[in-house]
Scaffold this active site. Structure first.
Site, PDB file in Angstrom:
ATOM      1  N   THR A 101       0.768  -1.069   0.114  1.00  0.00           N
ATOM      2  CA  THR A 101      -0.203   0.076   0.111  1.00  0.00           C
ATOM      3  C   THR A 101       0.975   1.335   0.040  1.00  0.00           C
ATOM      4  O   THR A 101       0.301   2.281  -0.444  1.00  0.00           O
ATOM      5  CB  THR A 101      -0.991  -0.052   1.259  1.00  0.00           C
ATOM      6  OG1 THR A 101      -1.833  -1.096   1.183  1.00  0.00           O
ATOM      7  CG2 THR A 101      -1.799   1.309   1.421  1.00  0.00           C
ATOM      8  N   THR A 177       1.931  -4.040   4.678  1.00  0.00           N
ATOM      9  CA  THR A 177       1.947  -4.213   6.129  1.00  0.00           C
ATOM     10  C   THR A 177       1.501  -5.420   6.612  1.00  0.00           C
ATOM     11  O   THR A 177       1.851  -5.878   7.916  1.00  0.00           O
ATOM     12  CB  THR A 177       0.930  -3.052   6.795  1.00  0.00           C
ATOM     13  OG1 THR A 177      -0.411  -3.271   6.414  1.00  0.00           O
ATOM     14  CG2 THR A 177       1.399  -1.738   6.249  1.00  0.00           C
ATOM     15  N   ASP A 178       0.529  -6.231   5.924  1.00  0.00           N
ATOM     16  CA  ASP A 178       0.041  -7.522   6.609  1.00  0.00           C
ATOM     17  C   ASP A 178       1.314  -8.560   6.850  1.00  0.00           C
ATOM     18  O   ASP A 178       1.029  -9.293   7.804  1.00  0.00           O
ATOM     19  CB  ASP A 178      -0.653  -8.306   5.382  1.00  0.00           C
ATOM     20  CG  ASP A 178      -2.051  -7.495   5.160  1.00  0.00           C
ATOM     21  OD1 ASP A 178      -2.307  -6.545   5.900  1.00  0.00           O
ATOM     22  OD2 ASP A 178      -2.931  -8.072   4.379  1.00  0.00           O
ATOM     23  N   LYS A 254       1.902  -6.602  13.732  1.00  0.00           N
ATOM     24  CA  LYS A 254       0.743  -5.779  13.372  1.00  0.00           C
ATOM     25  C   LYS A 254      -0.707  -6.333  14.191  1.00  0.00           C
ATOM     26  O   LYS A 254      -0.993  -7.559  14.203  1.00  0.00           O
ATOM     27  CB  LYS A 254       0.377  -6.134  11.845  1.00  0.00           C
ATOM     28  CG  LYS A 254      -0.942  -5.211  11.578  1.00  0.00           C
ATOM     29  CD  LYS A 254      -1.102  -5.654   9.892  1.00  0.00           C
ATOM     30  CE  LYS A 254      -2.051  -4.745   9.363  1.00  0.00           C
ATOM     31  NZ  LYS A 254      -2.378  -4.774   7.910  1.00  0.00           N
TER      32      LYS A 254
END
Length: 435
Positions: A101, A177-178, A254
């Site tokens: 992203t 980020t995942d 996360k």
């Protein structure tokens, strides 16, 4: 246009088009913003507005009225040319883009986020980076992070080492980020570096005014200029656009699907805060710049899996991985590190076949201790290796890396239980637990 049926008629009656600034009134509440397109499969009775705050909202048109404030164009992304001049008074920072992203935009036809930018677009969309350092950008991958593979960790580590060898004073890795905390852990074990390696990303894409991409990139370059010569993760500290936390790459996770402050240090605290590219150190227990020479060791075993225990779990799951030739299993056990006793025979079988099994806890915070209850002691006797206080994802990566170094179970156990990159705390502490 994604609008159709009742929503299309609603807009056409008021001669309103995508990009126009409009006022919607409904139930004594008014919303002013820019009319956005929407995904083609969205609810037929809703329209989408971008508010001045930068957030997008959906409004059901039932009992609503809409009025035009100002005509506008469909939102699009455009950048001014960037004049890049080398400044020998600034540090040289390399940015390696893997996608995600942080380097993505919205596809207004589908409503999906796609990693379509090249690495150079990071500079065009964030020219302020050039005020902080001499920036060199490279696109290694263009993927969303759910598509990350261990072989990509290997190549990423090699690419980072090449940049350091070529004279980079710091490296920033742009990443989705995942799975960012998997990658930061892998790089922590694969590379010893004389310069900072900073992994960053974004929860919201660069074309959104509420995006966190810009602040995260600016502060990551600032962190890459710091004295912290470790692999770290630099992401929003709060929901506001004020500063970022710099987390150790083996102690971060996360923790929320969509919040911009989703990354938190686990059983630890951030090494530093970064605001407007300037680093404020919170701890001094870290590897300093030029303290170590560059060492690359990116051998890894890919036949490693994660098994999460649950009530009623069958031994067939363990036996399946044994039969399929897996070399290691990371277990997310319950509490202090437990499994149902019906799995004991399968665990013993795995040990006999020299398959390394590491135990962590689903609890996230705290330390595995299999000496407290009889079940834990039976598991230790069956050959399970304690993961101590490692985050499950970190222990998974470390196990894969350890098996890349040796196939001998005792050597693997020694690697797992040796603190190599700040992944293990000497003592447990409740002060880090989120209240």
């Amino acid at each position: 246009m994604g609008y159709k049926g009742s929503s299309e008629n609603f807009l056409n009656k008021s001669d309103v088009s995508i990009g126009d600034t409009v006022l919607i009134e409904k139930n004594d509440v008014s919303y002013e913003g820019i009319l956005l397109d929407r995904s083609e499969d969205a609810d037929d009775g809703c329209i989408v507005l971008k508010l001045d705050s930068g957030y997008n909202i959906g409004v059901n048109i039932n009992n609503a009225t809409i009025g035009l404030i100002e005509k506008g164009d469909k939102p699009k992304i455009s950048y001014k040319p960037v004049n890049i001049e080398y400044d020998d008074k600034k540090l040289d920072i390399s940015i390696i883009s893997t996608g995600g992203t942080v380097s993505s935009i919205i596809d207004y036809k589908t409503g999906a986020v796609h990693p379509v930018f090249t690495a150079e677009d990071l500079l065009r969309s964030n020219p302020e980076l050039l005020d902080l350092a001499n920036i060199d950008v490279k696109a290694l991958y263009n993927i969303l992070s759910e598509n990350m593979k261990p072989e990509y960790w290997v190549n990423s580590a090699k690419s980072i080492a090449d940049e350091v060898t070529s004279g980079a004073d710091g490296v920033v890795v742009a990443h989705g980020t995942d799975t960012m905390h998997f990658t930061s852990a892998a790089l922590s074990f694969m590379i010893k570096s004389p310069v900072p390696i900073v992994v960053t990303g974004a929860q919201r894409s660069s074309d959104r005014p509420s995006s966190d991409a810009h602040l995260n990139l600016i502060n990551s370059v600032g962190a890459a200029k710091s004295e912290i010569a470790e692999v770290t993760v630099c992401m929003h500290s709060t929901l506001n656009d004020d500063y970022c936390d710099l987390h150790r790459g083996t102690k971060v996770r996360k923790m929320h699907t969509s919040r911009r402050d989703t990354f938190r240090s686990i059983d630890f605290e951030p090494l530093a805060n970064v605001k407007e590219g300037k680093v404020s150190y919170l701890l001094n227990d870290f590897k300093k710049r030029n303290q170590e020479d560059l060492v690359l060791n990116n051998k890894i075993e890919e036949k490693v899996a994660i098994v999460k225990t649950y009530p009623g779990i069958s031994s067939e799951i363990i036996n399946y991985h044994i039969d399929k030739g897996y070399k290691g299993l990371l277990i997310e056990g319950t509490g202090l590190g437990h499994l149902p006793e019906n799995l004991l025979d399968s665990i013993k079988r795995a040990n006999q076949e020299e398959i390394a099994i590491v135990m962590t806890s689903q609890c996230i915070y705290g330390r595995v201790n299999m000496n407290v209850y009889s079940t834990g002691r039976k598991l230790l006797n069956a050959g399970i290796i304690s993961g101590k206080d490692m985050i499950p994802e970190v222990a998974f990566v470390k196990l894969a890396w350890a098996l890349g170094q040796s196939s001998n179970i005792e050597e693997v156990k020694n690697i797992i239980q040796t603190n190599l990159a700040g992944e293990l705390n000497e003592k447990s502490s409740t002060k880090y637990f989120l209240n």
